[in-house]
Design a protein around this motif. Structure first.
Motif: not given
Length: 141
Positions: A11, A15, A21, A24, A26, A65-66, A69, A74, A77, A79, A110
């Protein structure tokens, strides 16, 4: 499902190669499995100041994981998951067509291991492709 060392590196490479991004999504809410020292080394190597992302270095479980990102740039984001069990922001079954409001909505879509669990794989891939806006990227891991 989650981001491990190899996915984080890939990732960051994306970038560096110019992938935007900004908005985005996920597939599934991703856990973050990279240790703090290794995360610092990765960010330094890819020209990202670790001190600008302090929430990435929390050790309190669960480590989602935020924050990672955000370090990729990002601004928004989402999910997507079939249930809200882990706090997905969009609940949708990828066996079914995505609703119109998700079509061409994201700079990056992603998948780090979700579509392989969807029974209607062709529909899942079609959905992923449709959610990517023109000029965006579908990243499948």
């Amino acid at each position: 499902m989650g981001l491990d060392t190899e996915l984080v590196r890939l990732l960051l490479e994306a970038r560096r190669s110019g992938v935007c991004f900004r908005e985005s999504v996920t597939l599934g809410r991703q856990h973050y499995f990279v240790g703090n020292n290794e995360t610092r080394r990765f960010l330094d190597r890819f020209g990202i100041d670790p001190d600008k992302h302090p929430t990435l270095f929390s050790n309190e479980p669960p480590r989602y994981s935020e924050p990672f990102w955000e370090s990729l740039g990002v601004e928004k984001l989402e999910t997507l998951d079939a249930s809200d069990f882990e706090g997905a922001t969009i609940v949708h079954d990828l066996n079914l067509p995505v609703p119109a409001q998700l079509v061409e909505r994201f700079d990056v879509v992603c998948d780090a291991g979700t579509v392989e669990h969807v029974f209607n794989f062709p529909m899942a891939i079609k959905n992923c492709m449709q959610m990517v806006r023109p000029g965006g990227h579908l990243l499948l891991f």
